[in-house]
Design an enzyme around this catalytic site. Structure first.
Site, PDB file in Angstrom:
ATOM      1  N   LYS A 175       0.927  -1.074  -0.007  1.00 31.06           N
ATOM      2  CA  LYS A 175      -0.242   0.130  -0.090  1.00 31.06           C
ATOM      3  C   LYS A 175       0.932   1.258  -0.074  1.00 31.06           C
ATOM      4  O   LYS A 175       1.857   1.388  -0.870  1.00 31.06           O
ATOM      5  CB  LYS A 175      -1.116  -0.077   1.055  1.00 31.06           C
ATOM      6  N   ASP A 211      -5.940  -7.258   9.728  1.00 28.96           N
ATOM      7  CA  ASP A 211      -7.338  -6.866   9.981  1.00 28.96           C
ATOM      8  C   ASP A 211      -8.327  -8.184   9.583  1.00 28.96           C
ATOM      9  O   ASP A 211      -9.196  -8.213   9.851  1.00 28.96           O
ATOM     10  CB  ASP A 211      -7.730  -5.582   8.882  1.00 28.96           C
TER      11      ASP A 211
HETATM   12 MG    MG Z   1      -9.509  -1.655   7.114  1.00 24.21          MG
END
Ligand code: MG
Ligand code: ADP
Length: 470
Positions: A175, A211
């Site tokens: 990212k 996550d």
């Molecule tokens: Mg998230």
């Protein structure tokens, strides 16, 4: 030739036809996009590759799927109580969160978001972790908890190799992060060192997770059939409850665990070339424009960070070929990487759902383009094809997981803004999963904030296991 049993799948893979006033133009555009659309046979081939990569990964053979052991062998059992902290790094916002549990259920939650500037996301990792530690102590002190021992679950949504529940070595940043000196280091240790340098709280990191794992655990509090966690946000990844005896990589001593959450790390699926048969020139250009080139192949087909860019690359290409916005003064804007974000794709998709063109016109106007009716149809078609491909790819992997888990009923807990806001992904996924694995009972639920709340829940599970083993 279509295999007879896949006839329904073949039919189900059709997207709405592109109808233009100029049929030659339509044909040329369809030709450019042909490779973005999968036949039933291609869908099955992707599925075979995914299953094969999963098997290799879990048997510790070279594979683009890491199939990482999270060392989380059980879910909540209803006895957990007290205060737990969570850190969520790797999403759009960095967050610190306090969760109070009674009888395994949250009764109070406090959250604070902190901004991480672009300068902290690259360069040395020390300023980054010092900043994270500063945010933790700011938060804890504001809550008046500086003298309380607080177990913390650290959601670190980047690929790591886990050696135990609280040791995670960073494999690579993804990212918008790239602090290269943290690669190959235990990020729990980096965080502890930074907390120790401050010495103003009694926080103890008891679990590192991502996550996806947090989403599965959070989902399990909403629906006890939850056995898969899925992220469709900036990036994409999934995890699932695996039979512990199938898992070869298990470093600490085992204590009779029957199951364990496996983090697939499917963002990197295809990084070894196994998916090259679906790669188009548009994907190559999207990759070339990304922060970390030649990696995260699968995520670049699916993630919210990329879908808009794939659409932009296609629109720019069609424009250059004289097939779109003919006679329009093509704005430089559309030719610049990163200008078309995925939320805009959702808005254009909303027009397709409604049979309108308001959003499409508005968005193109921001690019300085006044489209004619055919231009609008082409833009909407491109958004549909790119979104639809993402939905199908995710569904292919999910269907394989349902087969692997092989339970009566499985709930898939999903989090992420892409899933939440895209007007068609959920429906396509339901449809495609059913077509790919007919007869399986499954549900998709939205499990909000797995990376925050889920991490605090994992800290509670970790703490409970720790006490039991002491
Ligand atoms: Mg998230
Ligand atoms: P993260 O994955 O960073 O934790 P989110 O789940 O909020 O955070 O996902 C953010 C991503 O979702 C962004 O990359 C953005 O492109 C995408 N996104 C935001 N809004 C929308 C929308 N309306 N439709 C589709 N995608 C969206």
């Amino acid at each position: 030739m279509v295999v007879p049993t896949d006839h329904a799948l073949h039919e189900g893979l059709q997207v709405s036809p592109l109808i233009l006033s100029d049929d030659v133009r339509r044909q040329k555009i369809e030709n450019h996009l042909a490779k973005m659309r999968f036949s039933a046979a291609t869908a099955r081939k992707i599925q075979d590759v995914f299953i094969s990569e999963m098997n290799k990964g879990i048997h510790q053979q070279p594979s683009s799927l890491q199939m990482e052991n999270t060392y989380i062998p059980e879910l909540l059992d209803g006895t957990e109580g007290g205060l737990f902290l969570a850190l969520d790094l790797g999403g759009t916002n960095f967050r610190v969160l306090l969760l109070e549990l009674a009888n395994g259920a949250p009764i109070r939650q406090e959250v604070k978001r902190y901004y991480i500037g672009p300068e902290l996301r690259v360069g040395s990792a020390v300023p980054l972790f010092d900043y994270l530690a500063k945010c933790v102590s700011d938060f804890v002190i504001a809550q008046g908890l500086q003298d309380v021992e607080l177990p913390l679950g650290f959601t670190f949504s980047f690929p790591t190799i886990q050696h135990s529940l609280d040791v995670g070595v960073l494999v690579t940043w993804t990212k918008t992060f790239n602090c290269s000196d943290a690669v190959n280091k235990d990020v729990v240790l980096l965080l502890h060192e930074a907390l120790d340098r401050r010495g103003d709280t009694k926080v103890k990191v008891v679990a590192i997770l991502n996550d996806t794992t947090g989403t599965l655990v959070q989902g399990s509090t909403l629906d006890s059939d939850t056995a898969v966690g899925l992220i469709l946000g900036t990036g994409s990844n999934a995890c699932y409850l695996e039979n512990a005896d199938r898992v070869e990589h298990w470093e600490p001593e085992r204590h009779g665990e029957r199951q364990v959450i496996i983090d697939i790390e499917w963002g990197a699926f295809g990084d070894n070339g196994v998916l090259d048969f679906i790669k188009t020139d548009f994907d190559r250009e999207n990759d070339a424009n990304s922060l970390i080139v030649n990696s995260f192949t699968f995520e670049k087909y699916i993630g919210g960070k990329y879908l808009g860019e794939v659409v932009r690359v296609i629109l720019a290409r069609l424009t250059k070929e004289g097939l779109l916005f003919v006679g329009e003064n093509t704005s430089q804007n559309l030719l610049t990487p990163g200008t078309l974000t995925t939320d805009l794709v959702s808005h254009i998709e909303q027009d397709s759902v409604d049979g309108g063109d308001t959003n499409t016109k508005e968005i193109l106007a921001k690019f300085g383009i006044i489209p004619d009716q055919d231009d609008i149809k082409v833009v909407q078609y491109v958004c549909e094809v790119v979104s639809n491909r993402a939905a199908l790819l995710v569904s292919i992997c999910l269907a394989s997981l349902l087969d692997r888990i092989d339970r009566e009923q499985v709930t898939i807990a999903v989090d992420g803004s892409l899933y939440k806001h895209h007007p068609r992904l959920e429906n396509w996924m339901k449809q495609y999963i059913s077509l790919l694995t007919p007869g399986r009972k499954f549900k998709l639920i939205h499990a909000e904030d797995g990376s925050g709340k889920g991490a605090a829940l994992v800290a509670a599970i970790a703490q409970r296991i720790k006490k039991r083993l002491e």
